[in-house]
Design a protein around this motif. Sequence first.
Motif, PDB file in Angstrom:
ATOM      1  N   CYS A   1      47.328  36.003 120.721  1.00  0.00           N
ATOM      2  CA  CYS A   1      46.475  37.175 120.471  1.00  0.00           C
ATOM      3  C   CYS A   1      45.794  37.077 119.109  1.00  0.00           C
ATOM      4  CB  CYS A   1      47.306  38.463 120.542  1.00  0.00           C
ATOM      5  SG  CYS A   1      47.930  38.831 122.198  1.00  0.00           S
ATOM      6  N   VAL A   2      46.538  36.610 118.092  1.00  0.00           N
ATOM      7  CA  VAL A   2      45.957  36.427 116.762  1.00  0.00           C
ATOM      8  C   VAL A   2      44.856  35.373 116.804  1.00  0.00           C
ATOM      9  CG1 VAL A   2      46.420  35.644 114.405  1.00  0.00           C
ATOM     10  CG2 VAL A   2      48.017  37.170 115.533  1.00  0.00           C
ATOM     11  N   PHE A   3      45.145  34.239 117.456  1.00  0.00           N
ATOM     12  CA  PHE A   3      44.146  33.173 117.533  1.00  0.00           C
ATOM     13  C   PHE A   3      42.881  33.661 118.229  1.00  0.00           C
ATOM     14  CE2 PHE A   3      48.036  30.249 117.889  1.00  0.00           C
ATOM     15  CZ  PHE A   3      48.147  30.175 116.505  1.00  0.00           C
ATOM     16  N   LEU A   4      43.057  34.321 119.369  1.00  0.00           N
ATOM     17  CA  LEU A   4      41.900  34.763 120.149  1.00  0.00           C
ATOM     18  C   LEU A   4      41.081  35.799 119.391  1.00  0.00           C
ATOM     19  CD1 LEU A   4      43.518  35.030 123.704  1.00  0.00           C
ATOM     20  CD2 LEU A   4      41.888  33.311 122.909  1.00  0.00           C
ATOM     21  N   SER A   5      41.752  36.745 118.718  1.00  0.00           N
ATOM     22  CA  SER A   5      41.010  37.762 117.965  1.00  0.00           C
ATOM     23  C   SER A   5      40.245  37.129 116.817  1.00  0.00           C
ATOM     24  CB  SER A   5      41.974  38.832 117.434  1.00  0.00           C
ATOM     25  OG  SER A   5      42.860  38.291 116.488  1.00  0.00           O
ATOM     26  N   PHE A   6      40.874  36.193 116.100  1.00  0.00           N
ATOM     27  CA  PHE A   6      40.226  35.563 114.946  1.00  0.00           C
ATOM     28  C   PHE A   6      39.035  34.715 115.371  1.00  0.00           C
ATOM     29  CE2 PHE A   6      39.813  31.949 111.995  1.00  0.00           C
ATOM     30  CZ  PHE A   6      39.580  32.633 110.816  1.00  0.00           C
ATOM     31  N   TYR A   7      39.248  33.815 116.335  1.00  0.00           N
ATOM     32  CA  TYR A   7      38.192  32.871 116.697  1.00  0.00           C
ATOM     33  C   TYR A   7      37.084  33.521 117.522  1.00  0.00           C
ATOM     34  CZ  TYR A   7      40.920  29.046 114.809  1.00  0.00           C
ATOM     35  OH  TYR A   7      41.601  28.217 113.949  1.00  0.00           O
ATOM     36  N   SER A   8      37.421  34.461 118.398  1.00  0.00           N
ATOM     37  CA  SER A   8      36.376  35.108 119.193  1.00  0.00           C
ATOM     38  C   SER A   8      35.433  35.911 118.305  1.00  0.00           C
ATOM     39  CB  SER A   8      36.997  36.000 120.275  1.00  0.00           C
ATOM     40  OG  SER A   8      37.788  37.013 119.685  1.00  0.00           O
ATOM     41  N   MET A   9      36.004  36.697 117.360  1.00  0.00           N
ATOM     42  CA  MET A   9      35.162  37.484 116.462  1.00  0.00           C
ATOM     43  C   MET A   9      34.400  36.599 115.482  1.00  0.00           C
ATOM     44  SD  MET A   9      37.189  41.054 115.664  1.00  0.00           S
ATOM     45  CE  MET A   9      38.785  40.377 115.285  1.00  0.00           C
TER      46      MET A   9
ATOM     47  N   ASP B   1      39.361  23.083 115.000  1.00  0.00           N
ATOM     48  CA  ASP B   1      40.655  23.790 114.892  1.00  0.00           C
ATOM     49  C   ASP B   1      41.005  24.502 116.195  1.00  0.00           C
ATOM     50  OD1 ASP B   1      40.699  22.892 112.334  1.00  0.00           O
ATOM     51  OD2 ASP B   1      40.490  24.852 111.369  1.00  0.00           O
ATOM     52  N   LEU B   2      40.015  25.148 116.796  1.00  0.00           N
ATOM     53  CA  LEU B   2      40.271  25.849 118.061  1.00  0.00           C
ATOM     54  C   LEU B   2      40.679  24.865 119.153  1.00  0.00           C
ATOM     55  CD1 LEU B   2      40.279  28.504 119.600  1.00  0.00           C
ATOM     56  CD2 LEU B   2      37.841  28.200 120.041  1.00  0.00           C
ATOM     57  N   LEU B   3      40.069  23.692 119.162  1.00  0.00           N
ATOM     58  CA  LEU B   3      40.421  22.658 120.142  1.00  0.00           C
ATOM     59  C   LEU B   3      41.877  22.232 119.980  1.00  0.00           C
ATOM     60  CD1 LEU B   3      39.383  20.735 122.395  1.00  0.00           C
ATOM     61  CD2 LEU B   3      38.808  19.108 120.582  1.00  0.00           C
ATOM     62  N   PHE B   4      42.299  22.010 118.727  1.00  0.00           N
ATOM     63  CA  PHE B   4      43.688  21.614 118.462  1.00  0.00           C
ATOM     64  C   PHE B   4      44.664  22.723 118.857  1.00  0.00           C
ATOM     65  CE2 PHE B   4      42.090  18.234 115.555  1.00  0.00           C
ATOM     66  CZ  PHE B   4      42.848  17.190 116.060  1.00  0.00           C
TER      67      PHE B   4
ATOM     68  N   ILE C   1      35.311  43.364 110.525  1.00  0.00           N
ATOM     69  CA  ILE C   1      36.614  43.498 111.188  1.00  0.00           C
ATOM     70  C   ILE C   1      37.310  42.146 111.312  1.00  0.00           C
ATOM     71  CG2 ILE C   1      37.709  44.009 113.409  1.00  0.00           C
ATOM     72  CD1 ILE C   1      35.814  46.370 113.692  1.00  0.00           C
ATOM     73  N   TYR C   2      36.533  41.104 111.599  1.00  0.00           N
ATOM     74  CA  TYR C   2      37.164  39.796 111.811  1.00  0.00           C
ATOM     75  C   TYR C   2      37.741  39.227 110.503  1.00  0.00           C
ATOM     76  CZ  TYR C   2      34.897  35.395 110.262  1.00  0.00           C
ATOM     77  OH  TYR C   2      34.483  34.289 109.553  1.00  0.00           O
ATOM     78  N   LEU C   3      37.301  39.752 109.362  1.00  0.00           N
ATOM     79  CA  LEU C   3      37.885  39.350 108.085  1.00  0.00           C
ATOM     80  C   LEU C   3      39.038  40.255 107.658  1.00  0.00           C
ATOM     81  CD1 LEU C   3      34.689  38.474 105.995  1.00  0.00           C
ATOM     82  CD2 LEU C   3      36.229  36.897 107.167  1.00  0.00           C
ATOM     83  N   LEU C   4      39.181  41.411 108.306  1.00  0.00           N
ATOM     84  CA  LEU C   4      40.236  42.359 107.937  1.00  0.00           C
ATOM     85  C   LEU C   4      41.401  42.393 108.927  1.00  0.00           C
ATOM     86  CD1 LEU C   4      38.400  45.550 106.579  1.00  0.00           C
ATOM     87  CD2 LEU C   4      40.046  44.128 105.353  1.00  0.00           C
ATOM     88  N   VAL C   5      41.087  42.316 110.223  1.00  0.00           N
ATOM     89  CA  VAL C   5      42.140  42.492 111.235  1.00  0.00           C
ATOM     90  C   VAL C   5      43.155  41.346 111.233  1.00  0.00           C
ATOM     91  CG1 VAL C   5      42.593  42.653 113.715  1.00  0.00           C
ATOM     92  CG2 VAL C   5      40.787  44.042 112.685  1.00  0.00           C
ATOM     93  N   PRO C   6      42.750  40.054 111.269  1.00  0.00           N
ATOM     94  CA  PRO C   6      43.768  38.991 111.240  1.00  0.00           C
ATOM     95  C   PRO C   6      44.686  39.047 110.018  1.00  0.00           C
ATOM     96  CG  PRO C   6      41.676  38.097 111.975  1.00  0.00           C
ATOM     97  CD  PRO C   6      41.400  39.496 111.517  1.00  0.00           C
ATOM     98  N   PRO C   7      44.174  39.266 108.775  1.00  0.00           N
ATOM     99  CA  PRO C   7      45.105  39.402 107.641  1.00  0.00           C
ATOM    100  C   PRO C   7      46.065  40.581 107.779  1.00  0.00           C
ATOM    101  CG  PRO C   7      42.897  38.954 106.826  1.00  0.00           C
ATOM    102  CD  PRO C   7      42.776  39.196 108.297  1.00  0.00           C
ATOM    103  N   MET C   8      45.647  41.628 108.521  1.00  0.00           N
ATOM    104  CA  MET C   8      46.530  42.764 108.739  1.00  0.00           C
ATOM    105  C   MET C   8      47.567  42.459 109.830  1.00  0.00           C
ATOM    106  SD  MET C   8      47.103  45.607 110.910  1.00  0.00           S
ATOM    107  CE  MET C   8      45.571  45.871 111.798  1.00  0.00           C
TER     108      MET C   8
END
Length: 317
Positions: free
Chosen positions: A234-242, A198-201, A267-274
């Motif tokens: 920013c959303v992608f990077l925060s989700f995938y990096s964490m 997914d990250l590659l795409f 945090i990685y399960l809470l921040v992206p949904p927020m």
Amino acid sequence: MLVGIPGLEHEHIWISIPFCILYILALLGNIMVMVVILMSTRLHQPMFILLSMLAFNDGLLCTSFAPKILSIFWFDARAISFTGCLLQMFFIHSFTSIESGFLVSMAYDRYIAIYKPLRYNSIITIRLITRLVIVFVVRAVVLVGPCLVLIKKFPAFKTNVIAHSYCEHMAVVKLAAADIRVNSIYGLFVAFTILGVDLLFILLSYTMIFIAVFHLPSKDTRLKAFNTCTPHMCVFLSFYSMAIFSFLSHRYGKKIPPYVHIIFSDIYLLVPPMLNPLIYGIKTTLIREETWKILKNIKNNCRTRWNSDEKRTCHKI
């Protein structure tokens, strides 16, 4: 038995405050997006339907673990049944997988909108969205399901204490009194099949988007495109990096303090949904307009009802 955040047990009450705020914001934000899209006929379009499904998945994702974490922080309710633990693990990893798929879809949507704007309505259709959702759900069930089967095959466990705040796959596997190499290898396979592909795409889509943006003739158009895409990145990077940090630190991060790893995992399960309702919802002009319209209608209805009740009271007097 779930530990919560090992090493910071005495700070659980204070830690619970930001966790509770994040959970409430995530829940309210995603419910708002779903309600606005459902109530407004202007938003019954493929892109917004996809966004409402992302909001629905985000609400389920944070609800699958946040109430249990808060019960540990507030009431020291650490116990969870073995079946409940496996179900929580299945839902967390499945919703995370589906979340990743939706992020790929959003990146593809932006790619078509910028790279092929004249063909957008013929490519992004309800039929395509339906097929994508089915693929994401089936992928999650097929890849995450065997993890539970492999865990149930363990003959015994060394302890029943999970040094985590929720039932994460490797945190449970490490408790087994048996060879865990198959589980570890399969976990890596699932992670790289979902997150890696997914990250590659996504990176490929945004590379093509930025190439297209640089070739736009108008400077204002380029700035508008960048303003749209940058928050998404920013959303992608925060989700995938964490997510990658959380996944790899369980296997190779022996020098990382456990509380650092667990806080990042939470945090990685809470921040992206927020963040998703803000990035994809409030920043979208149509959703913002429809939200204000609904709020204005509610305000007017309340005012009308208040005036009518006041008149009735005066008439009785």
